[in-house]
Design an enzyme around this catalytic site. Structure first.
Site, mmCIF file in Angstrom:
data_model
loop_
_atom_site.group_PDB
_atom_site.id
_atom_site.type_symbol
_atom_site.label_atom_id
_atom_site.label_comp_id
_atom_site.label_asym_id
_atom_site.label_seq_id
_atom_site.Cartn_x
_atom_site.Cartn_y
_atom_site.Cartn_z
ATOM 1 N N LYS A 1 1.049 -1.253 0.214
ATOM 2 C CA LYS A 1 -0.142 0.083 -0.002
ATOM 3 C C LYS A 1 1.311 0.804 0.250
ATOM 4 O O LYS A 1 0.165 2.515 0.485
ATOM 5 C CB LYS A 1 -0.953 0.149 1.572
ATOM 6 C CG LYS A 1 -2.081 -1.038 1.678
ATOM 7 C CD LYS A 1 -2.827 -1.437 2.633
ATOM 8 C CE LYS A 1 -3.698 -2.212 3.175
ATOM 9 N NZ LYS A 1 -4.678 -2.404 4.010
ATOM 10 N N ARG B 1 14.480 -10.265 5.782
ATOM 11 C CA ARG B 1 15.273 -10.746 4.400
ATOM 12 C C ARG B 1 14.278 -9.297 3.218
ATOM 13 O O ARG B 1 13.274 -8.713 3.773
ATOM 14 C CB ARG B 1 14.143 -11.508 4.182
ATOM 15 C CG ARG B 1 14.709 -11.973 2.421
ATOM 16 C CD ARG B 1 15.016 -12.969 2.160
ATOM 17 N NE ARG B 1 15.787 -14.025 2.067
ATOM 18 C CZ ARG B 1 15.745 -15.246 1.687
ATOM 19 N NH1 ARG B 1 15.614 -16.021 0.734
ATOM 20 N NH2 ARG B 1 16.924 -15.725 2.289
ATOM 21 N N HIS C 1 23.881 -12.467 3.620
ATOM 22 C CA HIS C 1 23.074 -14.481 4.169
ATOM 23 C C HIS C 1 23.637 -15.033 4.938
ATOM 24 O O HIS C 1 24.119 -15.873 5.474
ATOM 25 C CB HIS C 1 22.829 -14.701 3.051
ATOM 26 C CG HIS C 1 21.570 -15.639 3.768
ATOM 27 N ND1 HIS C 1 21.148 -15.724 4.460
ATOM 28 C CD2 HIS C 1 20.633 -16.099 2.489
ATOM 29 C CE1 HIS C 1 19.721 -16.797 4.885
ATOM 30 N NE2 HIS C 1 19.176 -17.251 3.472
#
Lengths: 313, 178
Positions: free
Chosen positions: A86, A108, A136
């Site tokens: 939105k 993430r 990561h």
């Protein structure tokens, strides 16, 4: 040794001692997943929100299970079901989450540095579950745990990582982590997928997969990230597979007891042939199993309070 | 050795205490049937190993031995910071066992509370008994030991330490004044 990081943003900021402590802690947590009652009360009363702005099954499930096995309350948000669609900014989303007083946010994001941005602005601990093409950390840690489990050590190992080095955050975290613990890292992939200057992180770059794999203790294949490819990076998957795919013949060049690893999800027949992926040297599912233990260790270690004095009794 | 330190038990006294505890365990449980030892890390695990040897010498039976690390069950995670988590290793099913929990020093009882919770998460023991080398008092929970090496009245500010040599053999118990 005490762990005094509030956030897990990347391996780059960690010391070798930090990494070893995380691996040792993970080792102790592994046993919980083998019990019939897979739960300990360690993080009872803590709230963990998993915010995934990018698709993920393995990492998100693994973090969620890790949190639940430590008795934390875990909530998942994915981009498609959140207010991001939105038009809310990342900072607004984070501030709204912060108002609900979570203890840890596992995030993430497709933008490198997004977790660092939140860590500077919010009260909660941030655990990076992958940021863009940057880092990561939990993946590299579970890779190291798997290597240590099978090889007994990290120091002195030769690890060949093959595939799309440019887009891979798994590579960057692994290069840092392996380098800090004294392993040799070889990187190999098509020229278009090797970022210039990557040697500066301490890895050797190879053009030929045969050379990269020769004598290696570990061969780690990366997924061709088809969602991130422009048309120009690869002529065709078939060509890629011919030049850079891991086949049983190529595996023979590595040490006889070499491990085959893959962070998943695998594109069978592209970067790895099924014969290798299902072969006796593969430890791919061990990686997944170790992932839960490593993430339990990370959630536990960032949850420690400020006072780190030791008391004897 | 600093002046503020007194030795409460020497090696011979510890050895005699362990032998007596071993006999008491056998007497209380009418033998070794379903008896298993679980040592609390670190310290209790070394003592549990000694007790296992004593029971073997007396009865000729090797009772199952496990260790439990209670870090994951602590109630003071927020104030203590993340302590290193050791390994819990219970290589036998706890269901139906008479578990003798072994610790070196019994103080507030919080460690034992955590250890009991850890054991309960692994199954349903028939009962849990507590053996400690030293009971120094100051309980904060309704916990009492079944087998005690030595009762030592202490002040809360003092420290009781069990020292082990490189082979994890208990050498001495000392009381440190602040």
């Amino acid at each position: 040794m005490a762990f005094n990081h509030k956030h897990i943003l990347g391996i780059e900021q960690m010391s070798a001692e930090d990494i070893t402590l995380i691996l040792d802690t993970a080792e102790s947590f592994k046993e919980i997943s083998l019990r019939s009652i897979k739960k300990v009360p360690t993080l009872r009363g803590k709230t963990i929100i998993n915010v995934f702005f990018e698709a993920s099954t393995r990492t998100r499930t693994s973090f969620e299970i890790a949190g639940k096995r430590l008795s934390a309350d875990t909530v998942n948000i994915s981009a498609s079901t959140s207010a991001v669609v939105k038009g809310e900014t990342l900072e607004d989303t984070a501030k709204n989450l912060e108002a609900m007083k979570p203890d840890i946010i596992v995030m993430r994001h497709s933008c490198s540095g997004a977790p660092h941005y939140l860590a500077e602005r919010c009260d909660f601990s941030v655990v990076n579950a992958g940021d863009g093409a940057h880092e990561h950390p939990s993946q590299a840690l579970l890779d190291l745990l798997t290597m240590r489990q099978h090889k007994g050590r990290i120091e002195g190992l030769t690890v060949a990582i093959i595939g799309d080095i440019t887009h891979s955050r798994v590579v960057r975290s692994n290069v840092y982590a392996l380098g800090k613990l004294g392993a040799q890292v070889r990187l190999c992939g098509p020229g278009t997928m090797i970022p210039p200057g990557i040697e500066r992180l301490g890895a050797q770059v190879f053009n030929s997969i045969d050379e990269a794999v020769s004598g290696a203790d570990v061969v780690m294949m990366l997924r061709i990230q088809q969602e991130r490819q422009g048309k120009t990076m690869l002529p065709s998957l078939r060509e890629y597979s011919m030049f850079y795919g891991l086949t049983p013949e190529r595996m023979k060049l590595a040490k006889t007891d070499a491990l085959v690893m893959h962070p998943g999800p695998m594109n069978r027949g592209v970067e790895i042939s099924s014969a290798v992926a299902d072969g006796p040297q593969n430890v791919i599912l061990d990686q997944v199993e170790n992932g839960v233990a490593v993430r339990m260790a990370l959630l536990y270690l960032v949850s420690g309070g400020d006072k780190l004095e030791d008391s004897a009794q | 050795m600093p002046k503020s330190e007194t030795i409460i038990l020497d090696e011979a006294a510890i050895s005699r205490a362990l032998t007596r505890i071993a006999h008491e365990i056998l007497e209380h449980n009418h033998g070794t049937e379903n008896v298993a030892l679980v040592g609390v890390r670190t310290g209790g695990d070394h003592l549990a190993l000694r007790l296992q040897k004593r029971l073997e010498d007396i009865e000729g039976v090797t009772v199952p031995l496990g260790t439990v690390d209670i870090t994951m069950y602590r109630d003071d995670l927020a104030s203590r910071g993340s302590l290193p988590v050791g390994k819990t290793d219970i290589p036998f099913p706890v269901d139906g066992k008479r578990i003798i929990l072994v610790d070196d020093v019994l103080f507030t009882g919080r460690t034992i509370r955590a250890a009991m919770d850890a054991l309960m998460d692994m199954g349903r023991p028939r009962n849990i008994q507590l053996a400690v080398l030293v009971d120094r008092g100051h309980r904060e929970l309704p916990i009492r030991p079944d087998f005690v090496g030595r009762n030592v009245p202490t002040a809360t500010s003092e420290q009781v330490m069990v020292r082990f040599d490189d082979n994890q053999r208990p050498v001495e118990v000392c009381l440190k004044k602040p």
